[in-house]
Design a protein around this motif. Structure first.
Motif, PDB file in Angstrom:
ATOM      1  N   ILE A  24       6.882   5.316  -7.467  1.00 46.61           N
ATOM      2  CA  ILE A  24       8.333   5.577  -7.846  1.00 46.61           C
ATOM      3  C   ILE A  24       8.721   5.075  -9.063  1.00 46.61           C
ATOM      4  O   ILE A  24       8.769   3.943  -9.248  1.00 46.61           O
ATOM      5  N   GLU A  25       8.948   5.933 -10.129  1.00 47.31           N
ATOM      6  CA  GLU A  25       9.027   5.484 -11.579  1.00 47.31           C
ATOM      7  C   GLU A  25      10.459   4.561 -11.698  1.00 47.31           C
ATOM      8  O   GLU A  25      11.614   4.954 -11.209  1.00 47.31           O
ATOM      9  N   ASP A  34      15.683  -2.097  -0.568  1.00 46.53           N
ATOM     10  CA  ASP A  34      14.891  -1.098  -0.851  1.00 46.53           C
ATOM     11  C   ASP A  34      15.646   0.114  -1.178  1.00 46.53           C
ATOM     12  O   ASP A  34      16.479   0.638  -0.557  1.00 46.53           O
ATOM     13  N   PRO A  35      15.694   0.544  -2.522  1.00 47.04           N
ATOM     14  CA  PRO A  35      16.709   1.312  -3.046  1.00 47.04           C
ATOM     15  C   PRO A  35      16.434   2.996  -2.549  1.00 47.04           C
ATOM     16  O   PRO A  35      17.247   3.919  -2.645  1.00 47.04           O
ATOM     17  N   GLY A  36      15.411   3.212  -1.752  1.00 43.44           N
ATOM     18  CA  GLY A  36      14.942   4.308  -1.222  1.00 43.44           C
ATOM     19  C   GLY A  36      15.479   4.640   0.391  1.00 43.44           C
ATOM     20  O   GLY A  36      15.165   5.772   0.879  1.00 43.44           O
ATOM     21  N   ALA A  89      11.229   3.107  -0.374  1.00 41.87           N
ATOM     22  CA  ALA A  89      10.054   3.038  -1.689  1.00 41.87           C
ATOM     23  C   ALA A  89       9.060   2.117  -0.768  1.00 41.87           C
ATOM     24  O   ALA A  89       7.764   2.048  -1.317  1.00 41.87           O
ATOM     25  N   TRP A  90       9.348   1.073   0.001  1.00 43.33           N
ATOM     26  CA  TRP A  90       8.312   0.182   0.247  1.00 43.33           C
ATOM     27  C   TRP A  90       8.528  -0.246   1.959  1.00 43.33           C
ATOM     28  O   TRP A  90       7.408  -1.222   2.333  1.00 43.33           O
ATOM     29  N   THR A  91       9.337   0.070   2.299  1.00 43.17           N
ATOM     30  CA  THR A  91       9.780  -0.433   3.907  1.00 43.17           C
ATOM     31  C   THR A  91       8.922   0.062   5.020  1.00 43.17           C
ATOM     32  O   THR A  91       8.870   1.532   5.139  1.00 43.17           O
ATOM     33  N   THR A 112       0.748  -1.245   0.135  1.00 44.42           N
ATOM     34  CA  THR A 112      -0.078  -0.193   0.029  1.00 44.42           C
ATOM     35  C   THR A 112       0.761   1.235  -0.068  1.00 44.42           C
ATOM     36  O   THR A 112       0.636   2.114  -0.786  1.00 44.42           O
ATOM     37  N   TYR A 113       1.765   1.295   0.809  1.00 41.31           N
ATOM     38  CA  TYR A 113       2.690   2.448   0.868  1.00 41.31           C
ATOM     39  C   TYR A 113       3.479   2.413  -0.246  1.00 41.31           C
ATOM     40  O   TYR A 113       3.715   3.710  -1.103  1.00 41.31           O
ATOM     41  N   PHE A 114       4.026   1.449  -1.065  1.00 41.07           N
ATOM     42  CA  PHE A 114       4.640   1.614  -2.321  1.00 41.07           C
ATOM     43  C   PHE A 114       3.812   2.215  -3.584  1.00 41.07           C
ATOM     44  O   PHE A 114       4.246   3.027  -4.162  1.00 41.07           O
TER      45      PHE A 114
END
Length: 147
Positions: free
Chosen positions: A34-35, A78-80, A134-136, A27-29
């Protein structure tokens, strides 16, 4: 090194010990869209015991000298998430505060639309969620009997 419990059903945590569950949050992702970043096909849930008086959230890096207590460098990465993303600190009531450490992509609490600014803190309680990257999503769990 912070003890990592492999699953929520692992041995019970010590009395009075707060814990955190780290999950990939679809849901957060999806809300971030994020492209070029894809949601991981498999990301096992992890639980950490929270050491007092603080626990750093980020990614371990020998070259940057970071070794956070909540290390999010395990695959899938997670790259973010920044190397030094956020800090959890025990408050005087025995709960926790979260502070952003100047992360690149911000630290969000629960469903707030605006991230914490660098150095800004927010009080957390049982069940509160901290979103990084991005998703954590990191969910706090109070010890039994904690108000």
């Amino acid at each position: 090194m912070v003890p990592v419990l492999d699953t929520p059903a692992a041995a019970p945590r010590p009395a009075g010990q707060w814990a955190a569950t780290v999950t990939a949050d679809r849901t957060y992702f999806d809300a971030n869209a994020i492209e070029g970043v894809e949601f991981p096909a498999h990301c096992p849930e992890r639980r950490f015991l929270l050491p007092t008086p603080q626990a750093r959230i980020g990614r371990k890096s020998s070259s940057k000298g970071t070794d956070p207590e909540i290390d999010l460098s395990a695959a899938p990465l997670d790259p973010g998430v920044s190397h030094s993303h956020a800090l959890l600190t025990v408050n005087v009531e025995g709960g926790w505060l979260v502070s952003d450490l100047g992360s690149t992509n911000g630290t969000y609490v629960n469903d707030e639309a605006t991230p914490l600014t660098a150095g800004q803190s927010r009080t957390l309680g049982d069940g509160d969620r901290v979103h990084v990257g991005a998703w954590t999503t990191i969910t706090l769990h109070a010890p039994d009997g904690h108000p």
